[in-house]
Design a protein around this motif. Structure first.
Motif, PDB file in Angstrom:
ATOM      1  N   ASP A 171     -11.755  -6.506   8.288  1.00  0.00           N
ATOM      2  CA  ASP A 171     -11.103  -5.811   7.174  1.00  0.00           C
ATOM      3  C   ASP A 171     -10.348  -6.814   6.292  1.00  0.00           C
ATOM      4  O   ASP A 171     -10.361  -6.700   5.063  1.00  0.00           O
ATOM      5  N   TRP A 172      -9.695  -7.801   6.916  1.00  0.00           N
ATOM      6  CA  TRP A 172      -9.019  -8.853   6.158  1.00  0.00           C
ATOM      7  C   TRP A 172     -10.025  -9.568   5.257  1.00  0.00           C
ATOM      8  O   TRP A 172      -9.734  -9.828   4.085  1.00  0.00           O
ATOM      9  N   LYS A 173     -11.200  -9.886   5.803  1.00  0.00           N
ATOM     10  CA  LYS A 173     -12.211 -10.604   5.021  1.00  0.00           C
ATOM     11  C   LYS A 173     -12.669  -9.807   3.806  1.00  0.00           C
ATOM     12  O   LYS A 173     -13.110 -10.384   2.817  1.00  0.00           O
ATOM     13  N   LYS A 174     -12.572  -8.488   3.854  1.00  0.00           N
ATOM     14  CA  LYS A 174     -13.024  -7.632   2.758  1.00  0.00           C
ATOM     15  C   LYS A 174     -11.974  -7.458   1.659  1.00  0.00           C
ATOM     16  O   LYS A 174     -12.266  -6.881   0.612  1.00  0.00           O
ATOM     17  N   LEU A 175     -10.762  -7.942   1.899  1.00  0.00           N
ATOM     18  CA  LEU A 175      -9.718  -7.812   0.877  1.00  0.00           C
ATOM     19  C   LEU A 175     -10.087  -8.618  -0.362  1.00  0.00           C
ATOM     20  O   LEU A 175     -10.727  -9.659  -0.269  1.00  0.00           O
ATOM     21  N   SER A 176      -9.644  -8.135  -1.504  1.00  0.00           N
ATOM     22  CA  SER A 176      -9.863  -8.854  -2.757  1.00  0.00           C
ATOM     23  C   SER A 176      -8.534  -9.413  -3.254  1.00  0.00           C
ATOM     24  O   SER A 176      -7.474  -9.086  -2.736  1.00  0.00           O
ATOM     25  N   ASN A 177      -8.614 -10.277  -4.235  1.00  0.00           N
ATOM     26  CA  ASN A 177      -7.435 -10.765  -4.959  1.00  0.00           C
ATOM     27  C   ASN A 177      -7.539 -10.240  -6.378  1.00  0.00           C
ATOM     28  O   ASN A 177      -8.462 -10.621  -7.080  1.00  0.00           O
ATOM     29  N   PRO A 178      -6.650  -9.380  -6.811  1.00  0.00           N
ATOM     30  CA  PRO A 178      -5.630  -8.698  -6.023  1.00  0.00           C
ATOM     31  C   PRO A 178      -6.251  -7.562  -5.226  1.00  0.00           C
ATOM     32  O   PRO A 178      -7.443  -7.261  -5.365  1.00  0.00           O
ATOM     33  N   ASP A 179      -5.438  -6.935  -4.426  1.00  0.00           N
ATOM     34  CA  ASP A 179      -5.833  -5.721  -3.728  1.00  0.00           C
ATOM     35  C   ASP A 179      -4.594  -4.850  -3.628  1.00  0.00           C
ATOM     36  O   ASP A 179      -3.472  -5.365  -3.677  1.00  0.00           O
ATOM     37  N   VAL A 180      -4.798  -3.538  -3.535  1.00  0.00           N
ATOM     38  CA  VAL A 180      -3.666  -2.613  -3.481  1.00  0.00           C
ATOM     39  C   VAL A 180      -3.955  -1.515  -2.466  1.00  0.00           C
ATOM     40  O   VAL A 180      -5.013  -0.872  -2.522  1.00  0.00           O
ATOM     41  N   PHE A 181      -3.018  -1.324  -1.552  1.00  0.00           N
ATOM     42  CA  PHE A 181      -3.066  -0.215  -0.604  1.00  0.00           C
ATOM     43  C   PHE A 181      -1.828   0.636  -0.817  1.00  0.00           C
ATOM     44  O   PHE A 181      -0.748   0.120  -1.097  1.00  0.00           O
ATOM     45  N   LEU A 182      -2.009   1.932  -0.678  1.00  0.00           N
ATOM     46  CA  LEU A 182      -0.905   2.873  -0.783  1.00  0.00           C
ATOM     47  C   LEU A 182      -0.564   3.383   0.616  1.00  0.00           C
ATOM     48  O   LEU A 182      -1.416   3.961   1.295  1.00  0.00           O
ATOM     49  N   LEU A 183       0.671   3.137   1.034  1.00  0.00           N
ATOM     50  CA  LEU A 183       1.183   3.666   2.299  1.00  0.00           C
ATOM     51  C   LEU A 183       2.039   4.878   1.977  1.00  0.00           C
ATOM     52  O   LEU A 183       2.878   4.828   1.080  1.00  0.00           O
ATOM     53  N   ARG A 184       1.802   5.950   2.709  1.00  0.00           N
ATOM     54  CA  ARG A 184       2.596   7.177   2.546  1.00  0.00           C
ATOM     55  C   ARG A 184       3.288   7.480   3.861  1.00  0.00           C
ATOM     56  O   ARG A 184       2.668   7.417   4.919  1.00  0.00           O
ATOM     57  N   ASN A 185       4.567   7.849   3.755  1.00  0.00           N
ATOM     58  CA  ASN A 185       5.319   8.265   4.933  1.00  0.00           C
ATOM     59  C   ASN A 185       5.693   9.725   4.727  1.00  0.00           C
ATOM     60  O   ASN A 185       6.544  10.041   3.909  1.00  0.00           O
ATOM     61  N   GLU A 186       5.010  10.577   5.457  1.00  0.00           N
ATOM     62  CA  GLU A 186       5.271  12.005   5.372  1.00  0.00           C
ATOM     63  C   GLU A 186       5.596  12.512   6.767  1.00  0.00           C
ATOM     64  O   GLU A 186       4.799  12.364   7.693  1.00  0.00           O
ATOM     65  N   ASN A 187       6.802  13.043   6.922  1.00  0.00           N
ATOM     66  CA  ASN A 187       7.271  13.540   8.222  1.00  0.00           C
ATOM     67  C   ASN A 187       7.166  12.461   9.300  1.00  0.00           C
ATOM     68  O   ASN A 187       6.705  12.714  10.409  1.00  0.00           O
ATOM     69  N   ASN A 188       7.567  11.255   8.940  1.00  0.00           N
ATOM     70  CA  ASN A 188       7.559  10.102   9.850  1.00  0.00           C
ATOM     71  C   ASN A 188       6.170   9.715  10.335  1.00  0.00           C
ATOM     72  O   ASN A 188       6.040   9.064  11.369  1.00  0.00           O
ATOM     73  N   GLU A 189       5.142  10.103   9.625  1.00  0.00           N
ATOM     74  CA  GLU A 189       3.786   9.652   9.924  1.00  0.00           C
ATOM     75  C   GLU A 189       3.291   8.838   8.731  1.00  0.00           C
ATOM     76  O   GLU A 189       3.252   9.325   7.606  1.00  0.00           O
ATOM     77  N   VAL A 190       2.939   7.570   9.010  1.00  0.00           N
ATOM     78  CA  VAL A 190       2.493   6.675   7.947  1.00  0.00           C
ATOM     79  C   VAL A 190       0.971   6.618   7.933  1.00  0.00           C
ATOM     80  O   VAL A 190       0.332   6.365   8.952  1.00  0.00           O
ATOM     81  N   THR A 191       0.430   6.889   6.749  1.00  0.00           N
ATOM     82  CA  THR A 191      -1.015   6.758   6.535  1.00  0.00           C
ATOM     83  C   THR A 191      -1.200   5.817   5.345  1.00  0.00           C
ATOM     84  O   THR A 191      -0.262   5.581   4.572  1.00  0.00           O
ATOM     85  N   PHE A 192      -2.410   5.262   5.207  1.00  0.00           N
ATOM     86  CA  PHE A 192      -2.655   4.398   4.055  1.00  0.00           C
ATOM     87  C   PHE A 192      -4.089   4.536   3.582  1.00  0.00           C
ATOM     88  O   PHE A 192      -4.975   4.976   4.313  1.00  0.00           O
ATOM     89  N   GLU A 193      -4.269   4.152   2.308  1.00  0.00           N
ATOM     90  CA  GLU A 193      -5.601   4.113   1.714  1.00  0.00           C
ATOM     91  C   GLU A 193      -5.646   2.991   0.700  1.00  0.00           C
ATOM     92  O   GLU A 193      -4.632   2.650   0.085  1.00  0.00           O
ATOM     93  N   ARG A 194      -6.822   2.430   0.526  1.00  0.00           N
ATOM     94  CA  ARG A 194      -7.020   1.410  -0.503  1.00  0.00           C
ATOM     95  C   ARG A 194      -7.141   2.128  -1.832  1.00  0.00           C
ATOM     96  O   ARG A 194      -7.919   3.071  -1.951  1.00  0.00           O
ATOM     97  N   VAL A 195      -6.365   1.697  -2.834  1.00  0.00           N
ATOM     98  CA  VAL A 195      -6.391   2.359  -4.134  1.00  0.00           C
ATOM     99  C   VAL A 195      -6.852   1.434  -5.253  1.00  0.00           C
ATOM    100  O   VAL A 195      -6.995   1.871  -6.387  1.00  0.00           O
ATOM    101  N   TRP A 196      -7.073   0.166  -4.950  1.00  0.00           N
ATOM    102  CA  TRP A 196      -7.560  -0.766  -5.961  1.00  0.00           C
ATOM    103  C   TRP A 196      -9.047  -0.557  -6.167  1.00  0.00           C
ATOM    104  O   TRP A 196      -9.760  -0.207  -5.232  1.00  0.00           O
ATOM    105  N   LYS A 197      -9.501  -0.788  -7.370  1.00  0.00           N
ATOM    106  CA  LYS A 197     -10.904  -0.542  -7.730  1.00  0.00           C
ATOM    107  C   LYS A 197     -11.882  -1.396  -6.938  1.00  0.00           C
ATOM    108  O   LYS A 197     -11.610  -2.427  -6.458  1.00  0.00           O
TER     109      LYS A 197
END
Length: 179
Positions: free
Chosen positions: A153-179
């Motif tokens: 997964d690290w190898k697939k990162l781009s420059n730049p790259d953007v992930f969105l982390l959400r903390n809802e009810n003390n549960e953290v989830t994330f998704e890649r949001v960069w194009k």
């Protein structure tokens, strides 16, 4: 719901702290600024490395938000020695988190410092924060919240790259949001 946008810096001309963005990296920084232009951002925290600061500077100026610098967001040093097989050694550190090479930092220690930044943000007052960091450190943060995030997964990162982390009810989830 608290949100953290984790950004990997734009394309740079090297690894030292003073490395500058390339011409393409400067264009990417403007693209990042445009990408976030319609989003509500309350706070920006960056690695003190020049390439990280310069990646977010156009957005900070656009939003009139001061960039806070945090040494905990600096890139992880794998080793102070030249390792011809560094890529394979880096792969191993995703599986053996306590493995440490001469002059370097183990994955566990690097993970703990970026998680500390994220947890401080999640426990703070601001709703939408950007942190700007480096690829390996970003990967370790994502691995903390989802253990199967690894070397490939690290190898697939781009420059730049953007992930969105959400903390809802003390549960953290994330998704890649960069194009």
């Amino acid at each position: 719901m608290k949100k953290i946008y984790v950004i990997r810096h734009c394309e740079a001309d090297g690894q030292p702290p003073e490395s500058k963005l390339t011409v393409n990296g400067l264009k990417q920084a403007l693209e990042l600024s445009e990408f976030f232009s319609e989003m509500k951002i309350d706070r920006i925290i960056s690695s003190p490395y020049k390439r990280a600061i310069d990646s977010i500077d156009p957005l900070a100026k656009r939003l009139n938000i001061e960039i806070e610098l945090d040494r905990k967001l600096t890139e992880r040093i794998l080793s102070t020695r030249n390792l011809p097989d560094w890529l394979e050694k880096l792969r191993t550190t995703f599986n053996i988190m306590e493995l440490k090479f001469e002059g370097g930092e183990c994955s566990q220690a690097a993970m703990e410092r970026i998680v500390e930044v994220a947890e401080e943000i999640f426990n703070g007052e601001k709703e939408n924060t950007i942190i700007v960091t480096h690829g390996n450190l970003m990967s370790l943060l994502l691995k903390y919240y989802k253990n199967d995030f690894g070397f490939d997964d690290w190898k697939k990162l781009s420059n730049p790259d953007v992930f969105l982390l959400r903390n809802e009810n003390n549960e953290v989830t994330f998704e890649r949001v960069w194009k």
